[in-house]
Structures are given as C-alpha cells and as structure tokens.
Design a protein around this motif. Structure first.
Motif, PDB file in Angstrom:
ATOM      1  N   ALA A 142      20.796 -29.621 -14.910  1.00  0.00           N
ATOM      2  CA  ALA A 142      19.742 -28.666 -14.531  1.00  0.00           C
ATOM      3  C   ALA A 142      20.220 -27.704 -13.463  1.00  0.00           C
ATOM      4  O   ALA A 142      19.579 -26.678 -13.213  1.00  0.00           O
ATOM      5  CB  ALA A 142      18.512 -29.430 -14.045  1.00  0.00           C
ATOM      6  N   PHE A 143      21.357 -28.000 -12.827  1.00  0.00           N
ATOM      7  CA  PHE A 143      21.848 -27.170 -11.728  1.00  0.00           C
ATOM      8  C   PHE A 143      22.973 -26.226 -12.162  1.00  0.00           C
ATOM      9  O   PHE A 143      23.534 -25.510 -11.350  1.00  0.00           O
ATOM     10  CB  PHE A 143      22.351 -28.065 -10.591  1.00  0.00           C
ATOM     11  CG  PHE A 143      21.300 -28.994 -10.052  1.00  0.00           C
ATOM     12  CD1 PHE A 143      20.313 -28.526  -9.197  1.00  0.00           C
ATOM     13  CD2 PHE A 143      21.270 -30.327 -10.438  1.00  0.00           C
ATOM     14  CE1 PHE A 143      19.330 -29.375  -8.715  1.00  0.00           C
ATOM     15  CE2 PHE A 143      20.293 -31.188  -9.953  1.00  0.00           C
ATOM     16  CZ  PHE A 143      19.322 -30.711  -9.093  1.00  0.00           C
ATOM     17  N   SER A 144      23.303 -26.223 -13.444  1.00  0.00           N
ATOM     18  CA  SER A 144      24.397 -25.375 -13.922  1.00  0.00           C
ATOM     19  C   SER A 144      24.017 -23.900 -13.851  1.00  0.00           C
ATOM     20  O   SER A 144      22.893 -23.508 -14.191  1.00  0.00           O
ATOM     21  CB  SER A 144      24.771 -25.736 -15.359  1.00  0.00           C
ATOM     22  OG  SER A 144      25.759 -24.850 -15.843  1.00  0.00           O
ATOM     23  N   THR A 145      24.956 -23.067 -13.397  1.00  0.00           N
ATOM     24  CA  THR A 145      24.737 -21.619 -13.346  1.00  0.00           C
ATOM     25  C   THR A 145      25.336 -20.917 -14.560  1.00  0.00           C
ATOM     26  O   THR A 145      25.144 -19.717 -14.739  1.00  0.00           O
ATOM     27  CB  THR A 145      25.366 -21.024 -12.075  1.00  0.00           C
ATOM     28  OG1 THR A 145      26.766 -21.341 -12.052  1.00  0.00           O
ATOM     29  CG2 THR A 145      24.707 -21.587 -10.828  1.00  0.00           C
ATOM     30  N   ILE A 146      26.057 -21.653 -15.384  1.00  0.00           N
ATOM     31  CA  ILE A 146      26.697 -21.074 -16.562  1.00  0.00           C
ATOM     32  C   ILE A 146      25.753 -21.137 -17.755  1.00  0.00           C
ATOM     33  O   ILE A 146      25.117 -22.157 -18.012  1.00  0.00           O
ATOM     34  CB  ILE A 146      28.006 -21.816 -16.890  1.00  0.00           C
ATOM     35  CG1 ILE A 146      29.011 -21.649 -15.744  1.00  0.00           C
ATOM     36  CG2 ILE A 146      28.614 -21.295 -18.195  1.00  0.00           C
ATOM     37  CD1 ILE A 146      30.303 -22.404 -15.947  1.00  0.00           C
ATOM     38  N   ARG A 147      25.692 -20.042 -18.497  1.00  0.00           N
ATOM     39  CA  ARG A 147      24.928 -20.027 -19.744  1.00  0.00           C
ATOM     40  C   ARG A 147      25.875 -20.487 -20.847  1.00  0.00           C
ATOM     41  O   ARG A 147      26.757 -19.750 -21.263  1.00  0.00           O
ATOM     42  CB  ARG A 147      24.387 -18.626 -20.028  1.00  0.00           C
ATOM     43  CG  ARG A 147      23.361 -18.133 -19.025  1.00  0.00           C
ATOM     44  CD  ARG A 147      22.797 -16.790 -19.431  1.00  0.00           C
ATOM     45  NE  ARG A 147      22.101 -16.847 -20.717  1.00  0.00           N
ATOM     46  CZ  ARG A 147      21.560 -15.789 -21.317  1.00  0.00           C
ATOM     47  NH1 ARG A 147      21.640 -14.591 -20.756  1.00  0.00           N
ATOM     48  NH2 ARG A 147      20.945 -15.929 -22.485  1.00  0.00           N
ATOM     49  N   TRP A 148      25.690 -21.698 -21.304  1.00  0.00           N
ATOM     50  CA  TRP A 148      26.591 -22.273 -22.297  1.00  0.00           C
ATOM     51  C   TRP A 148      26.339 -21.683 -23.680  1.00  0.00           C
ATOM     52  O   TRP A 148      25.225 -21.294 -23.983  1.00  0.00           O
ATOM     53  CB  TRP A 148      26.414 -23.799 -22.333  1.00  0.00           C
ATOM     54  CG  TRP A 148      26.512 -24.455 -21.005  1.00  0.00           C
ATOM     55  CD1 TRP A 148      25.492 -25.012 -20.276  1.00  0.00           C
ATOM     56  CD2 TRP A 148      27.693 -24.629 -20.206  1.00  0.00           C
ATOM     57  NE1 TRP A 148      25.967 -25.522 -19.093  1.00  0.00           N
ATOM     58  CE2 TRP A 148      27.315 -25.302 -19.035  1.00  0.00           C
ATOM     59  CE3 TRP A 148      29.042 -24.282 -20.388  1.00  0.00           C
ATOM     60  CZ2 TRP A 148      28.229 -25.637 -18.033  1.00  0.00           C
ATOM     61  CZ3 TRP A 148      29.948 -24.614 -19.400  1.00  0.00           C
ATOM     62  CH2 TRP A 148      29.549 -25.281 -18.243  1.00  0.00           C
ATOM     63  N   PRO A 149      27.362 -21.625 -24.516  1.00  0.00           N
ATOM     64  CA  PRO A 149      28.717 -22.119 -24.296  1.00  0.00           C
ATOM     65  C   PRO A 149      29.559 -21.145 -23.479  1.00  0.00           C
ATOM     66  O   PRO A 149      29.225 -19.969 -23.346  1.00  0.00           O
ATOM     67  CB  PRO A 149      29.273 -22.257 -25.715  1.00  0.00           C
ATOM     68  CG  PRO A 149      28.572 -21.179 -26.476  1.00  0.00           C
ATOM     69  CD  PRO A 149      27.182 -21.139 -25.902  1.00  0.00           C
ATOM     70  N   TYR A 150      30.657 -21.638 -22.949  1.00  0.00           N
ATOM     71  CA  TYR A 150      31.579 -20.859 -22.132  1.00  0.00           C
ATOM     72  C   TYR A 150      32.327 -19.861 -23.015  1.00  0.00           C
ATOM     73  O   TYR A 150      32.783 -20.193 -24.111  1.00  0.00           O
ATOM     74  CB  TYR A 150      32.565 -21.807 -21.462  1.00  0.00           C
ATOM     75  CG  TYR A 150      33.477 -21.178 -20.429  1.00  0.00           C
ATOM     76  CD1 TYR A 150      33.040 -20.990 -19.129  1.00  0.00           C
ATOM     77  CD2 TYR A 150      34.770 -20.787 -20.766  1.00  0.00           C
ATOM     78  CE1 TYR A 150      33.878 -20.437 -18.170  1.00  0.00           C
ATOM     79  CE2 TYR A 150      35.614 -20.232 -19.816  1.00  0.00           C
ATOM     80  CZ  TYR A 150      35.167 -20.057 -18.521  1.00  0.00           C
ATOM     81  OH  TYR A 150      35.994 -19.502 -17.580  1.00  0.00           O
ATOM     82  N   VAL A 151      32.447 -18.615 -22.521  1.00  0.00           N
ATOM     83  CA  VAL A 151      33.071 -17.538 -23.295  1.00  0.00           C
ATOM     84  C   VAL A 151      34.146 -16.861 -22.470  1.00  0.00           C
ATOM     85  O   VAL A 151      33.953 -16.594 -21.279  1.00  0.00           O
ATOM     86  CB  VAL A 151      32.010 -16.499 -23.731  1.00  0.00           C
ATOM     87  CG1 VAL A 151      32.669 -15.300 -24.406  1.00  0.00           C
ATOM     88  CG2 VAL A 151      30.990 -17.135 -24.658  1.00  0.00           C
ATOM     89  N   GLU A 152      35.270 -16.587 -23.073  1.00  0.00           N
ATOM     90  CA  GLU A 152      36.342 -15.807 -22.439  1.00  0.00           C
ATOM     91  C   GLU A 152      36.889 -14.790 -23.435  1.00  0.00           C
ATOM     92  O   GLU A 152      36.525 -14.804 -24.617  1.00  0.00           O
ATOM     93  CB  GLU A 152      37.472 -16.714 -21.934  1.00  0.00           C
ATOM     94  CG  GLU A 152      37.440 -16.958 -20.429  1.00  0.00           C
ATOM     95  CD  GLU A 152      37.471 -15.678 -19.600  1.00  0.00           C
ATOM     96  OE1 GLU A 152      37.951 -14.639 -20.120  1.00  0.00           O
ATOM     97  OE2 GLU A 152      37.009 -15.694 -18.460  1.00  0.00           O
ATOM     98  N   GLY A 153      37.748 -13.901 -22.946  1.00  0.00           N
ATOM     99  CA  GLY A 153      38.272 -12.872 -23.835  1.00  0.00           C
ATOM    100  C   GLY A 153      39.556 -12.255 -23.338  1.00  0.00           C
ATOM    101  O   GLY A 153      39.892 -12.333 -22.145  1.00  0.00           O
ATOM    102  N   LEU A 154      40.277 -11.658 -24.270  1.00  0.00           N
ATOM    103  CA  LEU A 154      41.513 -10.941 -23.975  1.00  0.00           C
ATOM    104  C   LEU A 154      41.517  -9.617 -24.718  1.00  0.00           C
ATOM    105  O   LEU A 154      40.887  -9.479 -25.777  1.00  0.00           O
ATOM    106  CB  LEU A 154      42.731 -11.757 -24.429  1.00  0.00           C
ATOM    107  CG  LEU A 154      43.052 -13.069 -23.722  1.00  0.00           C
ATOM    108  CD1 LEU A 154      44.209 -13.763 -24.442  1.00  0.00           C
ATOM    109  CD2 LEU A 154      43.401 -12.837 -22.255  1.00  0.00           C
ATOM    110  N   ARG A 155      42.236  -8.662 -24.164  1.00  0.00           N
ATOM    111  CA  ARG A 155      42.557  -7.455 -24.896  1.00  0.00           C
ATOM    112  C   ARG A 155      43.575  -7.833 -25.982  1.00  0.00           C
ATOM    113  O   ARG A 155      44.339  -8.778 -25.813  1.00  0.00           O
ATOM    114  CB  ARG A 155      43.159  -6.436 -23.937  1.00  0.00           C
ATOM    115  CG  ARG A 155      42.710  -5.014 -24.126  1.00  0.00           C
ATOM    116  CD  ARG A 155      43.122  -4.166 -22.955  1.00  0.00           C
ATOM    117  NE  ARG A 155      44.562  -4.249 -22.664  1.00  0.00           N
ATOM    118  CZ  ARG A 155      45.133  -3.722 -21.583  1.00  0.00           C
ATOM    119  NH1 ARG A 155      44.390  -3.112 -20.687  1.00  0.00           N
ATOM    120  NH2 ARG A 155      46.426  -3.828 -21.391  1.00  0.00           N
ATOM    121  N   MET A 156      43.611  -7.080 -27.079  1.00  0.00           N
ATOM    122  CA  MET A 156      44.485  -7.458 -28.178  1.00  0.00           C
ATOM    123  C   MET A 156      45.959  -7.487 -27.781  1.00  0.00           C
ATOM    124  O   MET A 156      46.697  -8.401 -28.184  1.00  0.00           O
ATOM    125  CB  MET A 156      44.288  -6.504 -29.361  1.00  0.00           C
ATOM    126  CG  MET A 156      45.100  -6.874 -30.594  1.00  0.00           C
ATOM    127  SD  MET A 156      44.659  -8.486 -31.305  1.00  0.00           S
ATOM    128  CE  MET A 156      43.132  -8.050 -32.124  1.00  0.00           C
TER     129      MET A 156
END
Length: 320
Positions: A183-197
């Motif tokens: 209940a204390f998590s600040t992340i909106r799951w699921p976790y997302v990351e990215g890279l430039r091509m």
C-alpha cells in the motif's frame, strides 16, 4: 533454482520437465560445462553445481577491476517488486516463478508475437562480459554477466522505420512479488523502462540470462534482464515480459515518479548531481564503515570511448 526431493515439492509447483531441461540445454549448448576448480575462487563462492565456462571478450567487454563477490552481488539489490530495502529481493524473490517464461513483442515490428524464452535463446551465442554496474545511490559493482547482444533479438523481430524507441516492461504478478501489493508503493506497476533505438543496438547493450557462470538468481532479474553498463542501474530492467517498439519516447516508471531526479537517459555523469547527493564518487561493493572503498565516478561509467558518440551535440545536463 533450488531442486528438492520429489516428495518435498507439491505436484502443482513442478515445472514441466521438458521445459526445464530444454532451457538448460540451450544455455549449456552455448557455454560448455567448466570444472569447478578451473574457475576463480571469487566466482565459485556461494553457488551450486550449475557452472558454465565461456570466452571473455577483450576490450570494452572486459574490466580488470576486482569482481564483486557473488554473495554481495546477490544480497544487495534494488528490485522494488520485492521491497524497497536492499536486502528484500534476496529475502523474498524465492516466491517468483521464472520457468516457464515468455516475452510479448509488439509495436512497430514485422514479427510481433509471444515468444517462449527457449525460442529466443535458440541460435544466440551466450558470452561472458565483465561490466560495471553503477547505481544512482552512489554504489557500484563489477559483475561477470552471461548474455548476448540485444541487437540480435531486435534484428529477429524486424523493426519498421517507425521504430525509434524500445519500451520494456517487467512482470506484474503481485501474488509472487510482494512489493507490487504494498500500500506504500509509489510506483505504478508494472515497471517500465526504455531505450533509444541506437542505444539498444549498441554492442555494449546485452540481454543477460546469467551471472557468475550460472543462471540469473531471482533477485537479480531472472530469467532475463537488460544490462546497459554506461547507464545507472535502474535502466537495466529486470524480469522482462514485454518489449514494444515505438515511434515516440516511452514514459518510464521513474520519470513518472520523480522526473527532476531520474531522467530518461540516465547516463552516468559525475558532473550532474542527484538533487539529494553527489554523483562524483561511488562506493564499490563490498565496503564497510571502516573500509568505505570509495572511488571516483567515471563519465559514462568508464565507457566514454565507446558510447559518447551516441550523444554528440546533446546537453547532458538537461538530458540526464
């Protein structure tokens, strides 16, 4: 993965034998079994008998710096899906079921679909690369990763001309990943990351399926994770289940939480301080109060010669 006696395990918890054996045969086929005594002592400590011998490439894929001991690298982690304390992943990640595993590929590609991990590993050459991993909290490790270039997968999916970025998504399974149900998590799951091509296609960028000569432990991102050694550790997303090729820059998890602290690029830059601490120095694990093992942070984590050209003309203070 721990293997118990037959009557120690519920039938509902047993991975189908064909799937279990197939994955290990694929990895063993790319890396011959090595004798335990032939490995460095630092690579032997704390592990079982699943050991692999692979060639260590020269140059950018190798550092002669002392490797972080296996026990330190697997007990001090950031993996908020299991809790925010550095010891939480090692304590709770055993709950994760990492076999069988599949990855959904979509977006601007000619060959979208859901791919079993075993199929993705077919035909790739798994090699050992000894990379530094630098975290934004000013601690770092030197880890021998087992993996293969991300570019090998990208080419297989045949991206279209619209594919300018790649978005990665971590598994969302709150019944196994206790941090996702906090209940204390600040992340909106699921976790997302990215890279430039062009970052994703760079030969330093790998998909890792192991470390220290064996498969990835759950707390380190089993069964497959990204490793981008010139960026802060939060870019190297763990336990990947989705890869999407996009025309627009994806909004990553930490950008959504604290954009003034964690930018999209996350290149290691000692000249750009985190708002709450300096990035000019780092603590190399293992360390202690009496032996802080404090070293100077290198631009692009020591990979400046290889990757600086990707950011030519960019303001690296604004594009942090």
């Amino acid at each position: 993965m721990l293997i118990g006696k037959k009557n120690d395990i519920l039938s509902s918890e047993i991975t189908p034998e064909a799937v279990y054996l197939n994955r290990r045969q694929l990895i063993k086929g790319a890396a011959a079994m090595a004798a335990y005594a032939a490995l460095p002592v630092s690579a032997q400590a704390g592990r079982g008998d699943m050991l692999f011998k692979v060639a260590v490439p020269d140059g950018a894929y190798y550092t002669s710096e002392p490797q972080t001991p296996f026990d330190d690298a697997t007990s001090y982690n950031n993996f908020y899906e299991f809790g925010t304390a550095k010891t939480d992943p090692a304590k709770y990640a055993h709950a994760l079921t990492s076999d069988p595993w599949s990855i959904e590929v979509g977006g601007a590609v000619a060959k979208p679909g859901v791919y079993h991990l075993e199929d993705l590993l077919k035909g790739v050459d798994i090699e050992e690369r000894i990379y530094r991993l630098r975290c934004v909290e000013a601690w770092s490790m030197v880890i021998p990763w087992l993996g293969f270039p991300l570019s090998a997968l990208i080419k297989r999916f045949e991206p279209t001309s619209k594919a300018k970025y790649i978005e990665f998504t971590t598994l969302y399974r709150p019944e196994e990943m206790r941090g996702q149900r906090s209940a204390f998590s600040t992340i909106r799951w699921p976790y997302v990351e990215g890279l430039r091509m062009d970052e994703a296609m760079h030969p330093l960028t790998i998909m890792s399926v192991g470390m220290y000569g064996r498969e990835l432990p759950n707390q380190n991102g089993a069964p497959i994770r990204l490793v981008v050694p010139w960026k802060y550790g939060f870019k190297s997303i763990k336990s990947i289940v989705k890869v999407r090729f996009t025309e627009r820059k994806p909004k990553t998890s930490w950008e959504g939480i604290a954009p003034e602290e964690y930018g999209f690029y996350a290149n290691v830059n000692p000249e750009v301080d985190h708002p709450r601490w300096s990035q000019r120095f780092e603590r190399r694990l293992p360390n202690s109060l009496l032996k802080p093992n404090r070293i100077k942070t290198q631009m692009f984590n020591g990979y400046e010669d290889q990757v600086a050209g990707l950011y030519k003309g960019m303001n690296l203070r604004r594009n942090y």
